[in-house]
Design an enzyme around this catalytic site. Structure first.
Site, PDB file in Angstrom:
ATOM      1  N   ARG A  22       0.813  -1.213   0.000  1.00 47.76           N
ATOM      2  CA  ARG A  22       0.000   0.000   0.000  1.00 47.76           C
ATOM      3  C   ARG A  22       0.852   1.273   0.000  1.00 47.76           C
ATOM      4  O   ARG A  22       0.457   2.304   0.522  1.00 47.76           O
ATOM      5  CB  ARG A  22      -0.977   0.013   1.184  1.00 47.76           C
TER       6      ARG A  22
ATOM      7  N   SER B 271     -11.936  -1.638   2.148  1.00 47.26           N
ATOM      8  CA  SER B 271     -11.106  -1.932   3.318  1.00 47.26           C
ATOM      9  C   SER B 271     -10.576  -0.626   3.909  1.00 47.26           C
ATOM     10  O   SER B 271      -9.874   0.120   3.227  1.00 47.26           O
ATOM     11  CB  SER B 271      -9.935  -2.839   2.929  1.00 47.26           C
TER      12      SER B 271
ATOM     13  N   GLU C 140      -6.272   3.168   5.546  1.00 48.66           N
ATOM     14  CA  GLU C 140      -5.923   3.237   4.128  1.00 48.66           C
ATOM     15  C   GLU C 140      -6.372   4.537   3.465  1.00 48.66           C
ATOM     16  O   GLU C 140      -5.627   5.126   2.691  1.00 48.66           O
ATOM     17  CB  GLU C 140      -6.520   2.043   3.370  1.00 48.66           C
TER      18      GLU C 140
END
Length: 341
Positions: A161, A231, A327
């Protein structure tokens, strides 16, 4: 300041914030024409793709540049197919296009929301495949020089990520196109969850795609019905020693060994075991089918989402000693901030 442009339909959480100006751009040249003057004036600017990775905590006192550039080119040699895809293309529609044309390798990442241009920024991934596995190059507009620059996947500094676009090039560039290399000698990736029951000798890319879509549709709410950003937390990566300690205390813990001897933990499992699945805080909630997802039950603000996220982080840390990271990007009045609003 007059804030006439609603962003509610342009962010997947459905947060009712507005911006001072909203500009749609349909080509690389338009991106350059709009973004360069704003950057040179040091004016607040947000480049928006699908709006699926954002939490607006306030009205944005700047210009939102919505990238809608389209176009796909395909070439091939004996070993691989090569795709050149404009930043504004829809990610899931790209995967559908490849399958329809006998090009395989993206199927594990089906139904990840957002645009192609957003994909390399946080090195999106799902079910054992990440963008870095299939990326050939990334093209971006360099604000300092005003040039379009193409760098190799290796130069993108991809990690879990993470990429150069979240670090060294943050606020200094906008992705305009992505190149993919998809090998003709396709090998299925079946190491995660619902894909492990497949036989690698007989499975097809279409079957993987269908199963991933089925699982995601069962577990992840439709943003049009229940606002969410997919998510919300990264799966935390811990040392092997830390994992052994956790596994002794929590024998059913879910972890995946990484190449560098670390272990990636399933954040959804940690949240669920902390007793937070379905937990509500005002109009924000932990989804009752997938604890990794935070949802807007209707009327939640970005601050509500952030408060809930901080509660989840605190509870998981208290139980497991593991710190979760969010995130999505947290956007304030004049730019990106953090959860502590």
């Amino acid at each position: 300041m007059s804030l006439l442009h609603s962003l509610k339909s342009l962010n997947s959480f459905g947060l009712a914030q507005s911006c001072a100006d909203l500009v749609e751009v349909h080509s690389k040249e338009a991106i350059k024409a709009v973004c360069l003057p704003l950057w040179r004036q040091q004016a607040p600017m947000l480049v928006l793709g699908g709006g699926s990775n954002l939490v607006f905590t306030q009205d944005f006192y700047g210009t939102v540049v919505r990238v809608l550039s389209k176009g796909m080119k395909v070439s091939e040699d004996e070993e691989a197919f090569y795709l050149e895809v404009e930043a504004g293309e829809n990610w899931h529609e790209l995967i559908q296009f490849t399958l329809e044309h006998g090009i395989f390798g993206l199927e594990n990442m089906a139904l990840i929301p957002g645009t192609v241009g957003a994909a390399p920024i946080q090195n999106i991934g799902a079910y054992g495949v990440e963008l870095c596995d299939v990326c050939n190059w990334v093209e971006y507009l360099d604000f300092a020089s005003g040039d379009f620059v193409r760098i190799s996947a290796a130069e993108c500094q991809f990690a879990y990520r993470e990429s150069i676009f979240k670090n060294k090039l943050r606020n200094l560039a906008v992705v305009t196109a992505v190149g993919f290399r998809l090998a003709k000698d396709w090998q299925p990736r079946l190491g995660y969850g619902p894909l492990q029951s497949f036989d690698p000798a007989t499975i097809s890319a279409r079957e993987i795609f269908d199963r991933v879509c089925q699982v995601r549709n069962e577990k992840l709410p439709d943003p049009a019905v229940l606002g969410n950003a997919g998510s919300f937390f990264k799966n935390p990566i811990v040392s092997a020693a830390c994992y052994v300690d956790l596994a002794q205390r929590f024998p059913t813990i879910v972890g995946y060994a990484q190449a560098n001897t670390t272990v990636k933990l399933a954040a959804g499992w940690l949240i669920e075991q902390a007793g937070l699945k379905g937990f509500e805080l005002g109009n924000a909630a932990v989804h009752d089918k997938q604890a990794l997802v935070l949802v807007n039950r209707g009327g939640a603000t970005g601050r509500d989402i952030c408060r809930l996220a901080l509660h989840v982080i605190a509870q998981v840390q208290g139980k497991f000693g593991v710190v979760l990271e969010a995130e999505p990007r947290i956007m304030g009045a004049d730019g990106e901030g953090d959860l502590y609003v």
